[in-house]
Design an enzyme around this catalytic site. Structure first.
Site, PDB file in Angstrom:
ATOM      1  N   ARG A  53       0.858  -1.195   0.000  1.00 22.73           N
ATOM      2  CA  ARG A  53       0.000   0.000   0.000  1.00 22.73           C
ATOM      3  C   ARG A  53       0.891   1.241   0.000  1.00 22.73           C
ATOM      4  O   ARG A  53       1.465   1.627   1.003  1.00 22.73           O
ATOM      5  CB  ARG A  53      -0.913   0.006   1.230  1.00 22.73           C
ATOM      6  CG  ARG A  53      -1.748   1.279   1.388  1.00 22.73           C
ATOM      7  CD  ARG A  53      -2.754   1.456   0.281  1.00 22.73           C
ATOM      8  NE  ARG A  53      -3.744   0.388   0.302  1.00 22.73           N
ATOM      9  CZ  ARG A  53      -4.660   0.186  -0.653  1.00 22.73           C
ATOM     10  NH1 ARG A  53      -4.675   0.994  -1.717  1.00 22.73           N
ATOM     11  NH2 ARG A  53      -5.520  -0.809  -0.569  1.00 22.73           N
ATOM     12  N   ARG A  79       2.044  -6.286 -10.022  1.00 25.05           N
ATOM     13  CA  ARG A  79       2.508  -5.673  -8.773  1.00 25.05           C
ATOM     14  C   ARG A  79       2.775  -6.693  -7.671  1.00 25.05           C
ATOM     15  O   ARG A  79       3.350  -6.344  -6.630  1.00 25.05           O
ATOM     16  CB  ARG A  79       1.521  -4.605  -8.288  1.00 25.05           C
ATOM     17  CG  ARG A  79       0.142  -5.118  -7.916  1.00 25.05           C
ATOM     18  CD  ARG A  79      -0.723  -3.987  -7.425  1.00 25.05           C
ATOM     19  NE  ARG A  79      -2.056  -4.441  -7.039  1.00 25.05           N
ATOM     20  CZ  ARG A  79      -2.827  -3.816  -6.176  1.00 25.05           C
ATOM     21  NH1 ARG A  79      -2.382  -2.717  -5.582  1.00 25.05           N
ATOM     22  NH2 ARG A  79      -4.022  -4.272  -5.896  1.00 25.05           N
ATOM     23  N   HIS A 152       0.942   3.817 -10.554  1.00 25.75           N
ATOM     24  CA  HIS A 152      -0.024   4.213  -9.521  1.00 25.75           C
ATOM     25  C   HIS A 152       0.681   5.005  -8.410  1.00 25.75           C
ATOM     26  O   HIS A 152       0.820   4.540  -7.278  1.00 25.75           O
ATOM     27  CB  HIS A 152      -0.662   2.942  -8.961  1.00 25.75           C
ATOM     28  CG  HIS A 152      -1.918   3.133  -8.180  1.00 25.75           C
ATOM     29  ND1 HIS A 152      -2.049   4.059  -7.170  1.00 25.75           N
ATOM     30  CD2 HIS A 152      -3.100   2.484  -8.243  1.00 25.75           C
ATOM     31  CE1 HIS A 152      -3.263   3.961  -6.639  1.00 25.75           C
ATOM     32  NE2 HIS A 152      -3.919   3.014  -7.285  1.00 25.75           N
ATOM     33  N   ASP A 195     -12.182   9.393  -7.023  1.00 23.76           N
ATOM     34  CA  ASP A 195     -11.681   8.320  -7.883  1.00 23.76           C
ATOM     35  C   ASP A 195     -12.059   8.692  -9.309  1.00 23.76           C
ATOM     36  O   ASP A 195     -13.155   8.405  -9.777  1.00 23.76           O
ATOM     37  CB  ASP A 195     -12.296   6.979  -7.478  1.00 23.76           C
ATOM     38  CG  ASP A 195     -11.594   5.800  -8.143  1.00 23.76           C
ATOM     39  OD1 ASP A 195     -10.691   6.020  -8.949  1.00 23.76           O
ATOM     40  OD2 ASP A 195     -11.964   4.647  -7.834  1.00 23.76           O
ATOM     41  N   GLU A 253      -1.844   9.286 -10.960  1.00 23.37           N
ATOM     42  CA  GLU A 253      -1.368   8.101 -11.663  1.00 23.37           C
ATOM     43  C   GLU A 253      -1.281   8.352 -13.173  1.00 23.37           C
ATOM     44  O   GLU A 253      -2.169   8.965 -13.757  1.00 23.37           O
ATOM     45  CB  GLU A 253      -2.300   6.924 -11.385  1.00 23.37           C
ATOM     46  CG  GLU A 253      -2.594   6.735  -9.896  1.00 23.37           C
ATOM     47  CD  GLU A 253      -3.767   5.819  -9.642  1.00 23.37           C
ATOM     48  OE1 GLU A 253      -3.929   4.841 -10.405  1.00 23.37           O
ATOM     49  OE2 GLU A 253      -4.536   6.079  -8.697  1.00 23.37           O
TER      50      GLU A 253
END
Length: 279
Positions: A53, A79, A152, A195, A253
């Site tokens: 995270r 990832r 990201h 978002d 991002e």
């Protein structure tokens, strides 16, 4: 669960932390006496097969659930995959790291069954007074495939409620919380959970009055800019995020997602780069 081994070192006057898993930059600052530029949660688990995270996760070969999904894990398998470090060297006041990942490397990695195409991905971190992350995807098969990607980037901010984001004025975006297509009017000031997928390649500036700096994310080979922050309520439901940590992060991002996914012909390659600088 096996713990990940960190790669650390100087970058001229600054420092960095990275991991082979995900070829992931986890921390970077241009000067040792300056605040971190890349944010990482104090609650993340550095365990093999578990997404970190924070930092700069590589979302590949899909973003979120994927255009053709829903696929699991979210944001693709890259990832959490074991990338191979092919080169690490210092040049001048910079450190350069290069990783590689192929379809052969992801056999057995969760989610790889959703992307059965021969590929070779390389990721380069070029770290110094600024940070440049370059992701190249090559189609080593005989058929065209489509993929999404996002670098990201979690930026460290003093208080996300006080930052101003410029560079997206007039851009259209998909609000993933409502499903509505909208247009950005003026600068962006976050007032709640955010978002958004902007059809814009930037550059984007994050003006931070608390830390007294402006962070700029400049991209090449990208058509999308994603802006994300979970805000208080969603943060409380996330096990790897402290209840108050959301105030310290802002994701800006760089990618090619949704309608701007990359169509990659056999033998072709595509490179996407994000450069993060501090003023």
């Amino acid at each position: 669960m096996e713990q990940l081994t960190a790669l650390t070192g100087p970058t001229g006057t600054g420092t960095f932390t990275a991991y082979d898993q995900g070829a992931q930059l986890a921390a970077w600052r241009p000067r040792a006496d300056a605040p971190e530029v890349i944010w990482e949660s104090a609650h993340t688990k550095h365990e093999q097969g578990t997404a970190i995270r924070g930092g700069v996760p590589l979302c590949l070969p899909w973003f979120g659930p994927g255009v053709d999904g829903p696929f699991h894990p979210a944001h693709g398998f890259a990832r959490i995959a074991p990338w191979r470090l092919r080169d690490r060297h210092e040049t001048g006041h910079r450190t350069v790291l290069q990783w590689e990942l192929t379809d052969a490397d992801v056999t057995g990695v969760p989610g790889a069954e959703h992307f059965r195409h021969p590929f070779r991905a390389t990721c380069v971190h070029d770290l110094g007074s600024d940070a440049e992350i370059q992701l190249t995807m090559a189609n080593s098969g005989s058929e065209t495939f489509r993929y999404e990607l996002a670098l990201h980037t979690y930026l460290h901010v003093g208080d996300v409620r006080q930052v101003r984001v410029t560079g997206l004025e007039g851009a259209t975006y998909l609000d993933k919380l409502t499903g509505a297509e909208q247009q950005q009017e003026g600068e962006l000031v976050l007032t709640g959970q955010t978002d958004r997928v902007y059809r814009s390649a930037g550059p984007v500036q994050v003006h931070d009055p608390v830390l007294g700096r402006t962070l700029t994310v400049t991209s090449t080979g990208a058509a999308s800019t994603i802006v994300w922050n979970p805000w208080a309520e969603q943060a409380q439901s996330m096990a790897d995020l402290g209840d108050e940590e959301w105030t310290q992060l802002l994701c800006v991002e760089t990618g090619n997602v949704l309608a701007d996914a990359v169509e990659l012909a056999a033998g072709a390659s595509h490179t996407t780069t994000a450069r993060i600088s501090v003023d």
